[in-house]
Design a protein around this motif. Sequence first.
Motif, mmCIF file in Angstrom:
data_model
loop_
_atom_site.group_PDB
_atom_site.id
_atom_site.type_symbol
_atom_site.label_atom_id
_atom_site.label_comp_id
_atom_site.label_asym_id
_atom_site.label_seq_id
_atom_site.Cartn_x
_atom_site.Cartn_y
_atom_site.Cartn_z
ATOM 1 N N ASP A 222 -12.122 -5.916 -1.819
ATOM 2 C CA ASP A 222 -11.110 -5.074 -2.479
ATOM 3 C C ASP A 222 -9.722 -5.694 -2.364
ATOM 4 O O ASP A 222 -8.970 -5.785 -3.346
ATOM 5 C CB ASP A 222 -11.011 -3.697 -1.779
ATOM 6 C CG ASP A 222 -11.965 -2.686 -2.374
ATOM 7 O OD1 ASP A 222 -12.824 -3.091 -3.165
ATOM 8 O OD2 ASP A 222 -11.832 -1.496 -2.019
ATOM 9 N N ARG B 151 -3.663 4.157 -0.625
ATOM 10 C CA ARG B 151 -4.091 2.896 -1.223
ATOM 11 C C ARG B 151 -3.740 1.776 -0.251
ATOM 12 O O ARG B 151 -2.652 1.781 0.341
ATOM 13 C CB ARG B 151 -3.384 2.651 -2.556
ATOM 14 C CG ARG B 151 -3.920 3.597 -3.621
ATOM 15 C CD ARG B 151 -3.265 3.352 -4.945
ATOM 16 N NE ARG B 151 -2.561 4.568 -5.368
ATOM 17 C CZ ARG B 151 -2.145 4.791 -6.605
ATOM 18 N NH1 ARG B 151 -2.330 3.890 -7.530
ATOM 19 N NH2 ARG B 151 -1.543 5.912 -6.920
ATOM 20 N N GLY C 37 0.819 -1.215 0.000
ATOM 21 C CA GLY C 37 0.000 0.000 0.000
ATOM 22 C C GLY C 37 0.845 1.253 0.000
ATOM 23 O O GLY C 37 1.998 1.231 0.414
#
Lengths: 380, 380
Positions: free
Chosen positions: A170, A153, A149
């Motif tokens: 996700d 994000r 990440g």
Amino acid sequence: MANRRETVAMVGAGQLARMSWQAAISLDLGLVCLGAPGAAAVLAGADLVEGSGYDPDALRALAARGDVLTFEHELVDLDAIRAMEEAGVTVRPSSTVLALAVDKLHQRRTLSSWGLEVPAFAEAPDPGAVQAFAQQHGSPVVLKAVSGGYDGRGVWMCSSQWEITAAFEDAAAGGLELYVEEAVELAGEAAIMVARSPSGSVAVYPLVATRQVDGMCREVVLGAEMAVTTEVAAAEIAVSLARRVGLEGLMAVELFVTGSGRVLVNELALRAHNTGHIHTEAAVTSQFEQHLRAVLDLPLGDSSPVVLAAAMVNIVGTADGSDPAERRAEALAVPGAHVHLYGKAARPGRKLGHVTVCADTTERALERARAAADRLEGNG
Amino acid sequence: MANRRETVAMVGAGQLARMSWQAAISLDLGLVCLGAPGAAAVLAGADLVEGSGYDPDALRALAARGDVLTFEHELVDLDAIRAMEEAGVTVRPSSTVLALAVDKLHQRRTLSSWGLEVPAFAEAPDPGAVQAFAQQHGSPVVLKAVSGGYDGRGVWMCSSQWEITAAFEDAAAGGLELYVEEAVELAGEAAIMVARSPSGSVAVYPLVATRQVDGMCREVVLGAEMAVTTEVAAAEIAVSLARRVGLEGLMAVELFVTGSGRVLVNELALRAHNTGHIHTEAAVTSQFEQHLRAVLDLPLGDSSPVVLAAAMVNIVGTADGSDPAERRAEALAVPGAHVHLYGKAARPGRKLGHVTVCADTTERALERARAAADRLEGNG
């Protein structure tokens, strides 16, 4: 041309490598980056090895071109890095240190085991584990990708079972493993930069206040009013961590500060960091030059501030996809605006540059930096 | 990659172009230089057109690559520049302004005709004219090349007929035309930098004290004790000259200061200048960024100082021809040393880099800058 320049090999060729290259030019050092043609650092003239940090062949080709291997980001194959170390490549920071940045759950566990205060956290193999954690620590909770990440994000703030399920979907789609942590009630966020050289000297930068939007750093302020105890606690955490992990290079320590003045470690980055851009103008030695000095075991530079106050504001790509460089002139009309544009293709939400302004007060510095950033983003 | 960057075309690819390129990276501007592969700016990643400033074809090829043509040095074919202007090329500063730097005798005449105080001077077609001048103005006299000289080359201090004859022989061998001027009794030398944009705004830098050795700038000090009247006179000269000549770009004004406080104009340079390197760390906006801003008619940057005192010391190639980069680590151990190495092949007497140190006093700044420079030159 005659002598081969001492050369730093850097995984990554984005804006951090680009600004490292500007620093390398002053010291007449070489910089070879790993990335794609047209990347920000390559446009500025840094040498390129094409490839990804997940490709062991590319990593080896990169390392062969430099005297030391270091990093602009932590999206790397850690096993490949370990194998290269075993084969005699000088890697700074080492794979052991870098592992803390690559695996955020490992980072939390390590910091916690060393007695540093961190948010409550747990593994999150499935939604049920998250709900059990929420019952114990309260809602909302934060789900985070264990690795991969960045800039918001791989982070999900969840207040409901529905959101938890969606986050897992996700994450599964992106192949990401998750962990969960408490959503700490913050008075503010802060960050501190520290460098340590292989020979053991340490230089710590002044503490800066940071403001995130959607998980991405947007503003950094030097000279903001913070309790002296907070500044001391932050510097102690940074220096002791640099020694404890055996840092060779640069480390950014992102901190949570609570209303009662508790200082929690949010996240470590083992490299130059967005929260350190401000030091290019506000400190004697920029983080980029400091990084080069540290990984080459050159004497560290003076990290003390040269101004009373400064502010840095990021330039983020707007929805219309327009290029901030088209509005350069408007931004440069703001008194004292140091404009840094990365040469990256404009895309909504992408970091495309930053502005730093030094001033006598944080208010004036922030006002001007925001004015210049707004103009570059077409909102001014 | 998508949009063509605004690009500055610069005659020259040495250290001034190299540092201009560092500034261009921050603003995401293009820089294309005229010079040879392996030149300082090219090693740093600036684009190159191969050739010389005396080659009209090379000049045209260079101009075609940029939005504006400007200069790192004045070793150029002025007729070719004029022809390009007539053909519509944007040249900043213009050929008319640049002529002042190309032809030193023309410069003296022009400044004198504008009522500025300059050393007494005259044409020097032959040794007889020089002896006549010496009888009127006293000995020694200074013989100077009308054009083509730099860093002490093309300057002869003469106290005897023998020295005058030798200077003429030297000059004839180099194809140089000469003029003669009085050797002013100096209390000190100083320099001041000024920028003016095509739209007419002017930014003047603080006055700096300079020390030359063998005609080459060796040390520059900001914050040195100078009479306020001297500082005011210098700033007035710089600003009024910038307006009077119709400057578009950057100008360095080198000054002689006499014991009685008279300020004489020694020489103009219509470009970034060694005496302006100090502003990279000591002022808000470096001379290199200011040059780019001025020639592209972007708003000028703040030229005010950010420190109380600073010193810059040049690194000059030593007799043994060794590379100062080999002693980089020793210099970086000096507190606050900003080391700039140009990546040029080491040759005796060649400018290879500089060091700037900012401090609370000029004494401390100069002491540290000298210490770092001495280490780089292998004398430390």
